[in-house]
Design an enzyme around this catalytic site. Structure first.
Site, mmCIF file in Angstrom:
data_model
loop_
_atom_site.group_PDB
_atom_site.id
_atom_site.type_symbol
_atom_site.label_atom_id
_atom_site.label_comp_id
_atom_site.label_asym_id
_atom_site.label_seq_id
_atom_site.Cartn_x
_atom_site.Cartn_y
_atom_site.Cartn_z
ATOM 1 C CG ASP A 189 -0.340 -0.016 2.525
ATOM 2 O OD1 ASP A 189 0.896 -0.159 2.599
ATOM 3 O OD2 ASP A 189 -1.070 0.122 3.532
ATOM 4 C CB SER A 190 4.580 1.712 -0.051
ATOM 5 O OG SER A 190 4.781 0.543 -0.794
ATOM 6 C CD GLU A 250 7.763 -0.248 7.835
ATOM 7 O OE1 GLU A 250 6.791 -0.945 7.449
ATOM 8 O OE2 GLU A 250 7.983 0.907 7.422
ATOM 9 C CG ASP A 301 0.431 -4.141 2.047
ATOM 10 O OD1 ASP A 301 0.585 -5.046 2.896
ATOM 11 O OD2 ASP A 301 1.218 -3.194 1.910
ATOM 12 C CD GLU A 344 0.408 -1.522 8.046
ATOM 13 O OE1 GLU A 344 0.044 -0.735 8.947
ATOM 14 O OE2 GLU A 344 0.924 -1.145 6.976
ATOM 15 C CE LYS A 358 3.220 -5.986 3.913
ATOM 16 N NZ LYS A 358 2.693 -4.851 4.720
HETATM 17 O O1 KIV Z 1 3.485 -1.145 1.715
HETATM 18 C C1 KIV Z 1 4.651 -1.523 1.736
HETATM 19 O O2 KIV Z 1 5.443 -1.224 0.845
HETATM 20 C C2 KIV Z 1 5.084 -2.354 2.862
HETATM 21 C C3 KIV Z 1 6.544 -2.650 2.966
HETATM 22 C C4 KIV Z 1 7.255 -1.457 3.434
HETATM 23 C C5 KIV Z 1 6.805 -3.823 3.827
HETATM 24 O O3 KIV Z 1 4.307 -2.743 3.658
#
Ligand code: KIV
Length: 287
Positions: free
Chosen positions: A49-50, A186, A88, A120, A118
């Protein structure tokens, strides 16, 4: 990668089995061409989600939607043959509870072909992780600095120093016991990352953690120098492509203004060139 070296993409259980082995390699990707560059070099590619910050100009990941993740997930899937794809779950798509998480995780996997999701969170997400895994959704967990909680964490600070260490350790144990196949650590101190890696039975994937983790991940735009708004300490710039791209664009702009682009080799003649003669292929020589 050559045809003879071609391998199948690993799945979540293959990743789990790499605990304590050769370090797992991972990067984020959001587009087909970037996924093609990393295919086969990475064990798994994360559609992170970055994307909201590095491609869409958002100031945090909170504004990322399911639709954005699906669109970028589909693009990345088209570029991967040999690396697993993990996607994510965006902010507010899973925190309400296991049923909401299942509905959105299933949609992400069905519409993008990702092999896992993934999400969090640690202790507070254990019940949701257990629910998803029992229903066929492999989950990669993410503890330590969890950027979707930026407003309650009070900034992008190192997590788990001093008295906080036990809480991060408990988070890692909770997600492993709930059935996650791996866990991203992280921005946690090196000693704590090493302790978690030694204690939990699943691979730890470090980002700002320790070279002792079972694998590493970086945001691709950070390590290639495309994202220049800021550079976290844990990022190593393997290339500085942002300034190269800007220099190329500035050269193009100057050439257009000077009418030196397009040059003769970039334009088409008014008359079609004479058809080239077809030459019969030579027969193989025998001695
Ligand atoms: O969204 C992302 O890029 C991440 C990584 C930094 C692990 O969660």
């Amino acid at each position: 990668m050559s045809a003879t070296a071609r391998k199948m993409a690993p799945n979540a259980e293959d990743i789990r089995a790499r605990k304590g082995g050769t370090p797992l390699v991972s990067l984020t990707a959001y587009t087909t061409p970037m996924a093609q560059f990393m295919d086969g070099h990475c064990d798994f590619v994360l559609v992170g989600d970055s994307v909201g910050m590095v491609l869409h100009g958002l100031t945090s990941t909170l504004g990322v939607t399911m639709e954005m993740m699906i669109l970028h997930g589909q693009a990345v899937a088209r570029g991967l043959k040999q690396s697993m794809m993990v996607i994510d779950m965006p902010f507010a798509s899973y925190e309400e509870g296991p049923a909401q998480a299942f509905r959105n995780a299933a949609r992400l996997m069905a519409e993008t072909g990702a092999g896992a999701v993934k999400l969090e969170g640690g202790v507070e997400m254990a019940e949701t992780i257990r629910f998803l895994v029992k229903r066929g959704i492999p989950v990669m967990a993410h503890v330590g600095l969890t950027p979707q909680s930026i407003n309650t964490l009070g900034g992008y600070k190192v997590q788990g120093r001093d008295a906080q260490a036990e809480a991060v350790l408990a988070d890692a144990h909770a997600v492993a016991e709930a059935g996650a196949f791996s866990v991203v650590l992280e921005k946690v101190p090196q000693g704590l990352a090493d302790r978690i890696t030694a204690e939990v039975a699943i691979p730890t994937i470090g980002i700002g953690a320790s070279a002792g983790c079972d694998g590493q991940i970086l945001v691709v735009d950070d390590m290639l120098g495309f994202f220049t708004a800021f550079k976290p300490k844990f990022v190593k710039r393997y290339a500085d492509l942002g300034p190269l791209a800007e220099a190329a664009i500035s050269e193009y702009a100057a050439e257009v203004r000077a009418r030196s682009f397009p040059a003769p080799e970039h334009v088409f003649a008014d008359q079609a060139p004479a058809a080239a003669k077809t030459v019969a292929p030579k027969a193989p020589q025998k001695d």
